[in-house]
Scaffold this active site. Structure first.
Site, PDB file in Angstrom:
ATOM      1  N   GLY A  20      16.059 -16.515  -0.306  1.00 23.26           N
ATOM      2  CA  GLY A  20      14.669 -16.358  -0.739  1.00 23.26           C
ATOM      3  C   GLY A  20      14.270 -14.926  -1.026  1.00 23.26           C
ATOM      4  O   GLY A  20      13.094 -14.644  -1.243  1.00 23.26           O
TER       5      GLY A  20
ATOM      6  N   ILE B 226      -5.875  -3.788  17.253  1.00 28.14           N
ATOM      7  CA  ILE B 226      -7.056  -3.906  16.360  1.00 28.14           C
ATOM      8  C   ILE B 226      -7.887  -5.153  16.673  1.00 28.14           C
ATOM      9  O   ILE B 226      -9.046  -5.232  16.310  1.00 28.14           O
ATOM     10  CB  ILE B 226      -6.680  -3.910  14.850  1.00 28.14           C
ATOM     11  CG1 ILE B 226      -5.617  -4.980  14.536  1.00 28.14           C
ATOM     12  CG2 ILE B 226      -6.232  -2.538  14.388  1.00 28.14           C
ATOM     13  CD1 ILE B 226      -5.431  -5.234  13.034  1.00 28.14           C
TER      14      ILE B 226
ATOM     15  N   TYR C 181       3.049 -13.079   4.915  1.00 28.21           N
ATOM     16  CA  TYR C 181       2.606 -11.676   4.898  1.00 28.21           C
ATOM     17  C   TYR C 181       1.834 -11.365   3.607  1.00 28.21           C
ATOM     18  O   TYR C 181       0.743 -10.779   3.631  1.00 28.21           O
ATOM     19  CB  TYR C 181       3.831 -10.764   5.044  1.00 28.21           C
ATOM     20  CG  TYR C 181       3.601  -9.299   4.740  1.00 28.21           C
ATOM     21  CD1 TYR C 181       2.951  -8.471   5.651  1.00 28.21           C
ATOM     22  CD2 TYR C 181       4.051  -8.742   3.540  1.00 28.21           C
ATOM     23  CE1 TYR C 181       2.754  -7.123   5.369  1.00 28.21           C
ATOM     24  CE2 TYR C 181       3.862  -7.395   3.259  1.00 28.21           C
ATOM     25  CZ  TYR C 181       3.206  -6.591   4.171  1.00 28.21           C
ATOM     26  OH  TYR C 181       3.012  -5.263   3.884  1.00 28.21           O
TER      27      TYR C 181
HETATM   28  P1  NAD Z   1       4.483   1.158  10.448  1.00 27.76           P
HETATM   29  O1  NAD Z   1       5.039   0.050  11.284  1.00 27.76           O
HETATM   30  O2  NAD Z   1       5.150   2.480  10.536  1.00 27.76           O
HETATM   31  O3  NAD Z   1       2.939   1.333  10.738  1.00 27.76           O
HETATM   32  C1  NAD Z   1       2.111   0.311  11.232  1.00 27.76           C
HETATM   33  C2  NAD Z   1       1.321   0.880  12.398  1.00 27.76           C
HETATM   34  O4  NAD Z   1       0.383  -0.094  12.851  1.00 27.76           O
HETATM   35  C3  NAD Z   1       2.218   1.217  13.602  1.00 27.76           C
HETATM   36  O5  NAD Z   1       1.900   2.508  14.071  1.00 27.76           O
HETATM   37  C4  NAD Z   1       1.890   0.137  14.622  1.00 27.76           C
HETATM   38  O6  NAD Z   1       2.042   0.601  15.956  1.00 27.76           O
HETATM   39  C5  NAD Z   1       0.452  -0.185  14.266  1.00 27.76           C
HETATM   40  N1  NAD Z   1       0.062  -1.562  14.615  1.00 27.76           N
HETATM   41  C6  NAD Z   1       0.713  -2.717  14.335  1.00 27.76           C
HETATM   42  N2  NAD Z   1       0.035  -3.777  14.790  1.00 27.76           N
HETATM   43  C7  NAD Z   1      -1.083  -3.284  15.386  1.00 27.76           C
HETATM   44  C8  NAD Z   1      -2.189  -3.885  16.046  1.00 27.76           C
HETATM   45  N3  NAD Z   1      -2.273  -5.214  16.213  1.00 27.76           N
HETATM   46  N4  NAD Z   1      -3.165  -3.088  16.532  1.00 27.76           N
HETATM   47  C9  NAD Z   1      -3.084  -1.731  16.393  1.00 27.76           C
HETATM   48  N5  NAD Z   1      -2.064  -1.108  15.766  1.00 27.76           N
HETATM   49  C10 NAD Z   1      -1.069  -1.876  15.280  1.00 27.76           C
HETATM   50  O7  NAD Z   1       4.479   0.634   8.941  1.00 27.76           O
HETATM   51  P2  NAD Z   1       4.117   1.349   7.550  1.00 27.76           P
HETATM   52  O8  NAD Z   1       5.285   1.170   6.663  1.00 27.76           O
HETATM   53  O9  NAD Z   1       3.570   2.712   7.780  1.00 27.76           O
HETATM   54  O10 NAD Z   1       2.959   0.382   6.998  1.00 27.76           O
HETATM   55  C11 NAD Z   1       1.594   0.744   7.014  1.00 27.76           C
HETATM   56  C12 NAD Z   1       0.791  -0.217   6.146  1.00 27.76           C
HETATM   57  O11 NAD Z   1       1.234  -0.158   4.786  1.00 27.76           O
HETATM   58  C13 NAD Z   1       0.888  -1.695   6.556  1.00 27.76           C
HETATM   59  O12 NAD Z   1      -0.378  -2.280   6.426  1.00 27.76           O
HETATM   60  C14 NAD Z   1       1.837  -2.282   5.533  1.00 27.76           C
HETATM   61  O13 NAD Z   1       1.600  -3.656   5.335  1.00 27.76           O
HETATM   62  C15 NAD Z   1       1.496  -1.457   4.309  1.00 27.76           C
HETATM   63  N6  NAD Z   1       2.582  -1.425   3.319  1.00 27.76           N
HETATM   64  C16 NAD Z   1       3.743  -0.777   3.609  1.00 27.76           C
HETATM   65  C17 NAD Z   1       4.761  -0.753   2.658  1.00 27.76           C
HETATM   66  C18 NAD Z   1       6.061  -0.021   2.904  1.00 27.76           C
HETATM   67  O14 NAD Z   1       6.909  -0.007   2.015  1.00 27.76           O
HETATM   68  N7  NAD Z   1       6.271   0.577   4.065  1.00 27.76           N
HETATM   69  C19 NAD Z   1       4.595  -1.410   1.431  1.00 27.76           C
HETATM   70  C20 NAD Z   1       3.400  -2.084   1.183  1.00 27.76           C
HETATM   71  C21 NAD Z   1       2.389  -2.063   2.138  1.00 27.76           C
END
Ligand code: NAD
Length: 307
Positions: A267, A52, A141
């Protein structure tokens, strides 16, 4: 609509991309595949493999000119954010800003941002807590996610962005990776199915609010369709301890293996649960999937998947 889903090869993003494709939207997935998998991307969507923060990502936005940016790509390992806060901020803050700047130039004004409840509120004064609870993140984070919410407020006032920040509880379901440190449901399910012994940190009395990914997908679609702006919790309001969760997963798997206990992680937050009634009042959202049902669907996924 033309919708750009960043992180659309990941767990939550690919489930959201599926829903947009099913609505008939034109979906492009922007993902560097650092934790995501190409196999998760819906066939009807185009995958653009870029970080990104890269010029390649800017180019995708300039040519696709999305109506909506659905932004999920992130560094989401809380412990990594503690070990290297500058790297976390580079991906989660600077990376988001690069996307927003590209959107501004391309004429994209609608943003759905995947934020976090647990990490933004920190240790809560009330359980569950709503959006008026003080924001006291205790990890880089959480600070980064909150900063992006504030930047989106700035973009809305100055450039007319319409942004919805969805503050998720602990999301679980099909396609969650069992290989990271987070994603306790995926980790327990995968280990039990492999015949291994899962590890519970501490006594397992710490609680979380587990929300099924299908409900999170629906929150995103509703936010778009109801044209919501602002920050909204997405959770069930129900606290489940790690020990209770373990037992429920064990039942879904049909295993009688008992978990090992390891020393508590320093923590670690003790309790977390989110009141999502604002989203219910504004968009009619209510989580529909009871934990047992969601766990069954998740275990079924891991039974047939190679992850
Ligand atoms: P995930 O790791 O499965 O998905 C993240 C995706 O982003 C991956 O496909 C990864 O390849 C891609 N990615 C990471 N860094 C990148 C970069 N620099 N450029 C391009 N792509 C990149 O995780 P998830 O659990 O599906 O999380 C998705 C979103 O939801 C995140 O923003 C996370 O902070 C948020 N979130 C998740 C949870 C949870 O419980 N899983 C809770 C709160 C918030």
């Amino acid at each position: 609509m033309r919708i750009l889903v960043t992180g659309g090869a990941g767990f939550i993003g690919s489930n959201i991309a599926d829903a947009f494709v099913a609505r008939g939207d034109d979906v492009v997935v922007l993902d560097d595949l650092s934790t995501g998998r190409e196999a998760n991307v819906p066939r009807q969507a185009r995958l653009e493999k870029h970080d990104i923060r890269s010029p390649g990502a800017q180019k995708v936005i300039a040519t696709f000119r999305p109506d909506v940016l659905c932004h999920l790509a992130a560094q989401l390992d809380v412990r990594k954010s503690v070990a290297d806060p500058a790297y976390d901020a580079d991906v989660n803050v600077v990376g988001s800003l690069r996307l927003f700047e590209s959107c501004r130039t391309a004429g994209t004004r609608r943003v759905l941002f995947s934020s976090t409840g647990g990490a933004i509120y920190g240790e809560q004064d009330v359980h569950p807590c709503d959006e008026t609870h003080p924001e006291r993140p205790v990890s880089p984070y959480g600070v980064a996610k909150l900063a992006v919410e504030k930047y989106l407020h700035y973009y809305s006032v100055v450039y007319g962005f319409k942004a919805t920040c969805l503050r998720y509880a602990n999301v679980y379901g099909p396609r969650q990776s069992p290989h990271g440190e987070a994603g306790v449901v995926a980790i327990f399910a995968r280990k039990l199915l492999n015949g291994e012994v899962p590890v519970v940190n501490g006594d397992g009395a710490q609680t979380r609010d587990f929300v099924f990914v299908g409900d999170v997908v629906r929150a995103n679609v509703l936010a778009l369709e109801k044209d919501l702006t602002g920050s909204f919790n997405v959770g069930t309001g129900v606290e489940t301890s790690v020990v209770q969760l373990y037992d429920a997963i064990r039942k879904a798997v049909g295993s009688d293996v008992l978990a090992k206990h390891a020393p508590a992680k320093l923590g670690e937050q003790m309790r977390s649960s989110l009141d999502a009634s604002l989203l219910e009042r504004r968009a009619g959202f209510r989580p529909r999937t009871p934990l047992d049902e969601g766990l069954r669907a998740t275990v079924d996924y891991f039974r047939t998947s190679d992850v």
